[in-house]
Design an enzyme around this catalytic site. Sequence first.
Site, PDB file in Angstrom:
ATOM      1  N   ALA A   1     -76.952 -12.138  38.729  1.00 12.93           N
ATOM      2  CA  ALA A   1     -76.595 -13.554  38.736  1.00 12.93           C
ATOM      3  C   ALA A   1     -75.974 -14.035  37.441  1.00 12.93           C
ATOM      4  O   ALA A   1     -75.330 -15.090  37.425  1.00 12.93           O
ATOM      5  CB  ALA A   1     -77.833 -14.394  39.054  1.00 12.93           C
TER       6      ALA A   1
ATOM      7  N   GLU B   1     -70.148 -12.251  35.124  1.00  8.26           N
ATOM      8  CA  GLU B   1     -68.973 -13.120  35.176  1.00  8.26           C
ATOM      9  C   GLU B   1     -68.568 -13.437  36.614  1.00  8.26           C
ATOM     10  O   GLU B   1     -68.210 -14.575  36.930  1.00  8.26           O
ATOM     11  CB  GLU B   1     -67.805 -12.458  34.436  1.00  8.26           C
ATOM     12  CG  GLU B   1     -66.565 -13.327  34.349  1.00  8.26           C
ATOM     13  CD  GLU B   1     -65.456 -12.680  33.536  1.00  8.26           C
ATOM     14  OE1 GLU B   1     -64.436 -13.351  33.285  1.00  8.26           O
ATOM     15  OE2 GLU B   1     -65.607 -11.490  33.170  1.00  8.26           O
ATOM     16  N   LEU B   2     -68.630 -12.442  37.493  1.00 12.93           N
ATOM     17  CA  LEU B   2     -68.253 -12.668  38.891  1.00 12.93           C
ATOM     18  C   LEU B   2     -69.159 -13.707  39.538  1.00 12.93           C
ATOM     19  O   LEU B   2     -68.684 -14.602  40.249  1.00 12.93           O
ATOM     20  CB  LEU B   2     -68.318 -11.356  39.667  1.00 12.93           C
ATOM     21  CG  LEU B   2     -68.053 -11.450  41.174  1.00 12.93           C
ATOM     22  CD1 LEU B   2     -66.633 -11.929  41.434  1.00 12.93           C
ATOM     23  CD2 LEU B   2     -68.299 -10.111  41.856  1.00 12.93           C
TER      24      LEU B   2
ATOM     25  N   LYS C   1     -66.431  -4.007  45.897  1.00 10.98           N
ATOM     26  CA  LYS C   1     -65.658  -2.802  45.664  1.00 10.98           C
ATOM     27  C   LYS C   1     -65.783  -2.402  44.194  1.00 10.98           C
ATOM     28  O   LYS C   1     -66.138  -3.248  43.357  1.00 10.98           O
ATOM     29  CB  LYS C   1     -64.195  -3.021  46.035  1.00 10.98           C
ATOM     30  CG  LYS C   1     -63.518  -4.105  45.198  1.00 10.98           C
ATOM     31  CD  LYS C   1     -62.055  -4.250  45.523  1.00 10.98           C
ATOM     32  CE  LYS C   1     -61.431  -5.288  44.597  1.00 10.98           C
ATOM     33  NZ  LYS C   1     -60.009  -5.444  44.789  1.00 10.98           N
TER      34      LYS C   1
ATOM     35  N   LEU D   1     -58.941  -9.941  50.661  1.00  9.44           N
ATOM     36  CA  LEU D   1     -58.860 -10.019  52.111  1.00  9.44           C
ATOM     37  C   LEU D   1     -59.310 -11.378  52.647  1.00  9.44           C
ATOM     38  O   LEU D   1     -59.185 -11.640  53.846  1.00  9.44           O
ATOM     39  CB  LEU D   1     -59.696  -8.905  52.748  1.00  9.44           C
ATOM     40  CG  LEU D   1     -59.202  -7.485  52.472  1.00  9.44           C
ATOM     41  CD1 LEU D   1     -60.161  -6.462  53.052  1.00  9.44           C
ATOM     42  CD2 LEU D   1     -57.801  -7.271  53.023  1.00  9.44           C
TER      43      LEU D   1
ATOM     44  N   GLU E   1     -49.076  -8.615  39.573  1.00 11.68           N
ATOM     45  CA  GLU E   1     -49.807  -9.517  38.686  1.00 11.68           C
ATOM     46  C   GLU E   1     -49.039  -9.655  37.383  1.00 11.68           C
ATOM     47  O   GLU E   1     -48.509  -8.662  36.864  1.00 11.68           O
ATOM     48  CB  GLU E   1     -51.215  -8.981  38.408  1.00 11.68           C
ATOM     49  CG  GLU E   1     -52.094  -8.870  39.642  1.00 11.68           C
ATOM     50  CD  GLU E   1     -52.623 -10.203  40.121  1.00 11.68           C
ATOM     51  OE1 GLU E   1     -52.325 -11.230  39.475  1.00 11.68           O
ATOM     52  OE2 GLU E   1     -53.315 -10.228  41.150  1.00 11.68           O
TER      53      GLU E   1
ATOM     54  N   ASP F   1     -58.871   0.520  42.996  1.00 14.49           N
ATOM     55  CA  ASP F   1     -59.278  -0.878  42.898  1.00 14.49           C
ATOM     56  C   ASP F   1     -58.583  -1.761  43.921  1.00 14.49           C
ATOM     57  O   ASP F   1     -59.216  -2.634  44.524  1.00 14.49           O
ATOM     58  CB  ASP F   1     -58.974  -1.403  41.491  1.00 14.49           C
ATOM     59  CG  ASP F   1     -59.440  -2.832  41.300  1.00 14.49           C
ATOM     60  OD1 ASP F   1     -60.610  -3.111  41.607  1.00 14.49           O
ATOM     61  OD2 ASP F   1     -58.631  -3.675  40.865  1.00 14.49           O
TER      62      ASP F   1
ATOM     63  N   HIS G   1     -57.465  -3.350  49.720  1.00 10.75           N
ATOM     64  CA  HIS G   1     -56.614  -4.479  50.079  1.00 10.75           C
ATOM     65  C   HIS G   1     -55.324  -4.045  50.770  1.00 10.75           C
ATOM     66  O   HIS G   1     -54.983  -4.550  51.852  1.00 10.75           O
ATOM     67  CB  HIS G   1     -56.281  -5.299  48.834  1.00 10.75           C
ATOM     68  CG  HIS G   1     -55.313  -6.407  49.112  1.00 10.75           C
ATOM     69  ND1 HIS G   1     -55.596  -7.441  49.965  1.00 10.75           N
ATOM     70  CD2 HIS G   1     -54.049  -6.622  48.681  1.00 10.75           C
ATOM     71  CE1 HIS G   1     -54.564  -8.262  50.036  1.00 10.75           C
ATOM     72  NE2 HIS G   1     -53.605  -7.785  49.271  1.00 10.75           N
TER      73      HIS G   1
ATOM     74  N   ARG H   1     -46.841 -12.336  42.248  1.00 17.20           N
ATOM     75  CA  ARG H   1     -46.272 -12.420  43.596  1.00 17.20           C
ATOM     76  C   ARG H   1     -47.135 -11.615  44.554  1.00 17.20           C
ATOM     77  O   ARG H   1     -47.438 -10.443  44.289  1.00 17.20           O
ATOM     78  CB  ARG H   1     -44.844 -11.903  43.619  1.00 17.20           C
ATOM     79  CG  ARG H   1     -44.192 -11.944  44.991  1.00 17.20           C
ATOM     80  CD  ARG H   1     -42.765 -11.422  44.923  1.00 17.20           C
ATOM     81  NE  ARG H   1     -41.924 -12.321  44.177  1.00 17.20           N
ATOM     82  CZ  ARG H   1     -41.279 -13.366  44.694  1.00 17.20           C
ATOM     83  NH1 ARG H   1     -41.395 -13.623  45.996  1.00 17.20           N
ATOM     84  NH2 ARG H   1     -40.526 -14.143  43.951  1.00 17.20           N
TER      85      ARG H   1
END
Length: 659
Positions: free
Chosen positions: A194, A197-198, A330, A362, A398, A416, A421, A514
């Site tokens: 908890a 950072e995520l 992931k 996703l 990116e 990754d 994805h 993009r």
Amino acid sequence: MSVSYSSFSAPFSESSVGKPFPACPNSRTLSVPSAAISRYPVARNNFPAVADGRLVLHGSAGNFCRRICGLKLCILESLNLRHQNRRCRPTSEFNSFKNQHKDQSADHFGTNSSNEGQASGGTSAIDLSNDSTDETTRTTSPPGQSSLPNLHPDVSTEVATSMESPSSLLQAHSSKFSVQSDGAPSLCIAVIGATGELARKKIFPALFALYYSGFLPENVGIFGYSRKDLTDEGLRSIIAATLTCRVDHQSNCGDKMHAFLNRTYYLNGGYDNKVGMAKLNAWMEMIEGESVANRIFYLSVPHEALLDVSSSLADHAQTRKGWNRIIIEKPFGFDALSSHQLTRSLLSKFEEKQIYRIDHLLGRNIIENLTVLRFSNLVFEPLWSRKYIRNVQIILSEDLGMQIGRYFDGYGIIRDIVHSHILQTIALLAMEPPISLDGEDIRNEKVKVLRSIRKLELSNVILGQFKASSEDHVDVYLNNLTPTFFAAALYIDNARWDGVPFLIKAGMGLIQHRVEIRIQFHNVPGNVYRERIGHNIDLATNELILRDAPDEAILVKVNNKIPGLGLQLDASELNLLYKDKYNVEVPDSYEHLLLDVIDGDNHLFMRSDELAAAWNILTPILHEMDKNNIAPELYELGGRGPVGAYYLCAKHGVRWADE
């Protein structure tokens, strides 16, 4: 009355009530009023048959002393707790505790034996020594008294001895939990990791957004779990700064935020996850009450800690009064072998339907819209094959704003981003129509596509790495073999897509951010306007463009006459720009995916066979890269990527549509 225990019978007369009774040799005596049996849940569970003044215990005589000692300790503990509550707590809170204790006792003493692998017969009662290992009914033996035997082999003695007794646990924490008592299903969500950072930047804000919008029940319990020494208020202060309300409806924002934070609790799990998960289970049971209880566990933990955390969770924190679901971040393994081992371990503890492998990319609207555009529009579905489509391009770039950490250096862009994805996007775009929108039906079609992808050759792959220095102000943790750019040409060997190249381009540190899918159609056969189009007929190719960034949009590129005298053609775009058409705030992808987990919609989450099929595509390339120490082609930070990507595209008879 008398107590019969197999061949052992202990007579009681009504006048003996209140007199000392030697429950075990060499032990202290206990006076047990006849009404006590009916008042205590443990007593009721272990003296189930009462008739004609006799209490009948089923089992062997050898366990009699052990059972009576356990009963004595439980009653002493309960009497002591009741006395303390009468002095220190409101009556309503004490009644709430009694109801909770009744529910916990019935659940654990009634179901633990079958769930934890104990042999049980139709007439054997559950041993009272469960108190020593169960978080919600555990007792503490007085000094000098021998401990009761532990009949749960999968719960370590360390768990039993290192956790607080229920009385101290309840006294310390029960006042902060609001017990659900209206019979409606309760929902507890635990974020494991908890303080990472995520969790702080994505998971807790997404949970609050769902709570604010009414997608979480009012009685939801949010639990933060990690190893840091924090309090509830400490966690709340950390995540409060990241919470925001919808810009399109901010009514009662402050009140909702306050209510959400008050339902957020923190638990220091320590370094023994078995102990920590047992405590988490006890805390969750405090707010669940007697209602149906559902639980979600979000495992935001390092990959190397996943197995220990998930195993401890499965054994000690799952509810038996509803469903349990776990969310796993992931990467899902390092290659085909490691992924298989991870999957096998998870499936030994959980059912496939409980596991949600999450990839936040996703959850973007562009992915959800793939099947909607195709299967609900006649203008597209008849064109969705090799007969009309020339190539498909999936572009994810990116810019300099994307920071790369140490995690990325261990996995690179293939493990990754490409594995999950990109391949999932291809599967959703290229699959056959499912028989329904049920998640399993959609996943059945996706896995067929992944299994049909031709073996990927290294000659059809371009690897790149950006060149950066300290002057570029970019966090650089990369070794010289970690790719930050991947381009490839994939082919799906089935009747619908035979011969159509699916071109992938994914990279970091490029000129712009993009994310888009471009579907290029064949040129019009015998086009009578060829002379008006010019020598580069590719510029006049019809395209369907699904764009997620920089601005979400659906574009259809068509050839059109320029207004005025003469006949000049122009390649124009029919533009559906979401920010102009829809005056709503687009939810974050984590909100979308978390809501899917709550609803049990798993079509955007990889099933185990999908996972294996995806790794089978990429693992040969990864092994060849490692075996031959293939160095990626360098490209300028902030540039367009390796030059080799343009040669790859030309090799397959097309050009990148974003040039």
